[in-house]
Design a protein around this motif. Sequence first.
Motif, mmCIF file in Angstrom:
data_model
loop_
_atom_site.group_PDB
_atom_site.id
_atom_site.type_symbol
_atom_site.label_atom_id
_atom_site.label_comp_id
_atom_site.label_asym_id
_atom_site.label_seq_id
_atom_site.Cartn_x
_atom_site.Cartn_y
_atom_site.Cartn_z
ATOM 1 N N ALA A 23 83.126 67.627 21.460
ATOM 2 C CA ALA A 23 82.613 67.670 20.092
ATOM 3 C C ALA A 23 83.574 67.012 19.109
ATOM 4 C CB ALA A 23 82.333 69.113 19.692
ATOM 5 N N GLY A 24 84.866 67.291 19.249
ATOM 6 C CA GLY A 24 85.840 66.714 18.340
ATOM 7 C C GLY A 24 85.901 65.200 18.445
ATOM 8 N N ARG A 25 85.922 64.700 19.666
ATOM 9 C CA ARG A 25 85.984 63.259 19.875
ATOM 10 C C ARG A 25 84.700 62.600 19.373
ATOM 11 N NH1 ARG A 25 88.832 59.525 23.320
ATOM 12 N NH2 ARG A 25 88.122 57.507 22.586
ATOM 13 N N LEU A 26 83.569 63.239 19.625
ATOM 14 C CA LEU A 26 82.292 62.716 19.155
ATOM 15 C C LEU A 26 82.278 62.625 17.635
ATOM 16 C CD1 LEU A 26 79.404 61.783 19.697
ATOM 17 C CD2 LEU A 26 78.743 64.185 19.762
ATOM 18 N N ALA A 27 82.738 63.662 16.966
ATOM 19 C CA ALA A 27 82.786 63.655 15.505
ATOM 20 C C ALA A 27 83.695 62.542 14.990
ATOM 21 C CB ALA A 27 83.263 65.011 14.995
ATOM 22 N N THR A 28 84.825 62.347 15.650
ATOM 23 C CA THR A 28 85.748 61.278 15.254
ATOM 24 C C THR A 28 85.101 59.916 15.398
ATOM 25 O OG1 THR A 28 87.678 62.586 15.860
ATOM 26 C CG2 THR A 28 87.981 60.204 15.779
ATOM 27 N N LEU A 65 81.854 59.135 15.540
ATOM 28 C CA LEU A 65 80.774 58.973 14.573
ATOM 29 C C LEU A 65 81.335 58.674 13.187
ATOM 30 C CD1 LEU A 65 78.295 61.790 15.653
ATOM 31 C CD2 LEU A 65 77.954 59.326 15.818
ATOM 32 N N GLY A 66 82.426 59.339 12.838
ATOM 33 C CA GLY A 66 83.076 59.064 11.567
ATOM 34 C C GLY A 66 83.533 57.626 11.456
#
Length: 69
Positions: A24-29, A31-32
């Motif tokens: 989730a953290g890597r995905l959010a990064t 996407l950002g």
Amino acid sequence: QPDNARRVVRLGVARTIPRAKYGAGRLATELGELLRHQSYANAAEQSAAELAKEDGVRSACDGLEAALR
């Protein structure tokens, strides 16, 4: 799917996440990053414009007919 991933990265419209680093953290990064840099949107618009010029169904049918000859 890895082939498609390489293609969209090469077009400049996407980023990839290695399976071992997916979370989730890597995905959010990631996407950002896509949202932060206008270059991804620009590349996507350019790719969409190029695709809109093509008649994919006709090209596929022509290819199939050529293969059957």
